[in-house]
Design a protein around this motif. Structure first.
Motif, short mmCIF file in Angstrom:
data_model
loop_
_atom_site.label_atom_id
_atom_site.label_comp_id
_atom_site.label_asym_id
_atom_site.label_seq_id
_atom_site.Cartn_x
_atom_site.Cartn_y
_atom_site.Cartn_z
N ALA A 152 -9.30 44.40 -5.53
CA ALA A 152 -9.03 42.98 -5.75
C ALA A 152 -9.68 42.21 -4.62
CB ALA A 152 -7.53 42.70 -5.79
N LYS A 153 -9.83 40.91 -4.83
CA LYS A 153 -10.37 40.05 -3.78
C LYS A 153 -9.24 39.55 -2.90
CE LYS A 153 -14.72 38.31 -5.04
NZ LYS A 153 -15.57 37.16 -4.92
N ASN B 179 -14.27 36.10 -0.02
CA ASN B 179 -15.11 36.83 -0.98
C ASN B 179 -15.07 38.32 -0.71
OD1 ASN B 179 -16.10 34.83 -2.69
ND2 ASN B 179 -17.60 34.18 -1.16
N TRP C 96 -13.67 42.16 -0.92
CA TRP C 96 -12.94 43.06 -1.80
C TRP C 96 -12.13 44.03 -0.96
CZ3 TRP C 96 -12.58 42.54 -6.93
CH2 TRP C 96 -13.52 41.74 -7.58
N GLU D 211 -6.00 37.86 -4.78
CA GLU D 211 -6.09 37.04 -5.99
C GLU D 211 -5.73 37.92 -7.19
OE1 GLU D 211 -9.66 34.71 -6.48
OE2 GLU D 211 -9.99 34.77 -4.31
N LYS E 165 -5.83 37.57 -10.39
CA LYS E 165 -6.77 37.65 -11.52
C LYS E 165 -7.94 38.60 -11.25
CE LYS E 165 -9.67 33.80 -10.16
NZ LYS E 165 -10.30 32.57 -10.52
N THR E 166 -8.18 38.97 -9.99
CA THR E 166 -9.30 39.85 -9.67
C THR E 166 -8.93 41.33 -9.61
OG1 THR E 166 -9.03 39.69 -7.26
CG2 THR E 166 -10.41 38.02 -8.33
N GLY F 134 -13.65 44.78 -15.10
CA GLY F 134 -14.29 43.56 -14.62
C GLY F 134 -15.73 43.75 -14.19
N ASN G 12 -20.05 41.95 -11.20
CA ASN G 12 -18.73 41.87 -11.83
C ASN G 12 -18.49 40.45 -12.30
OD1 ASN G 12 -17.17 40.35 -9.67
ND2 ASN G 12 -17.94 42.10 -8.49
N PHE H 22 -16.36 38.28 -11.55
CA PHE H 22 -15.89 37.31 -10.56
C PHE H 22 -17.01 36.82 -9.66
CE2 PHE H 22 -12.58 40.39 -11.58
CZ PHE H 22 -11.73 39.55 -12.27
N ASP H 23 -17.91 37.73 -9.27
CA ASP H 23 -19.01 37.37 -8.37
C ASP H 23 -20.28 36.98 -9.12
OD1 ASP H 23 -17.45 37.98 -6.14
OD2 ASP H 23 -18.12 40.06 -6.09
#
Length: 120
Positions: free
Chosen positions: A9-10, A15, A17, A42, A44-45, A63, A108, A110-111
């Motif tokens: 996760a983040k 930023n 991980w 976070e 959601k990550t 993801g 991914n 997210f990034d």
């Protein structure tokens, strides 16, 4: 053979991980860092490790985005206890193991959300 159950996760507001087991306390999600400090993440990550590697040996997580040998981008998702890969360009959903035979992790969701843009 069982797969290793691990997550990533983040870290909240960064930023970076982190790779550990997530846990929830009073409305906030956390993971322990390498020094065993609780770090807010976070929610959601959070992505679970699929137990599979891409053709370059990279671990594949929920993801992640895989590029196949025909340059299609597949989004890895975990639904109802199974890992799938979906490709909007092909309007396809497949078991992850069939895609990762020729795929490489290129980012991914997210990034690198721009990789999911459907070709015009």
């Amino acid at each position: 053979m069982s797969r290793e159950v691990k997550f990533r996760a983040k870290v909240l507001n960064t930023n970076n991980w982190i790779y550990r087991q997530p846990f929830h306390i009073r409305g906030t999600w956390y993971m322990y860092n390498q020094l065993w400090d609780m770090v807010p993440i976070e929610h959601k990550t959070i992505g679970q490790f699929s137990g599979l590697l891409d053709i370059k040996g990279n671990q594949i997580y929920d993801g992640d985005l895989l590029k196949d040998d025909e340059n299609f981008i597949w989004e890895v998702c975990y639904k109802q206890g199974m890992f799938y890969a979906k490709c909007d360009d092909l309007l396809a959903l497949q078991m992850l193991s069939t895609v990762n035979l020729y795929g490489v992790v290129v980012g991914n969701t997210f990034d690198n959300p721009e990789l999911l843009e459907v070709a015009q």
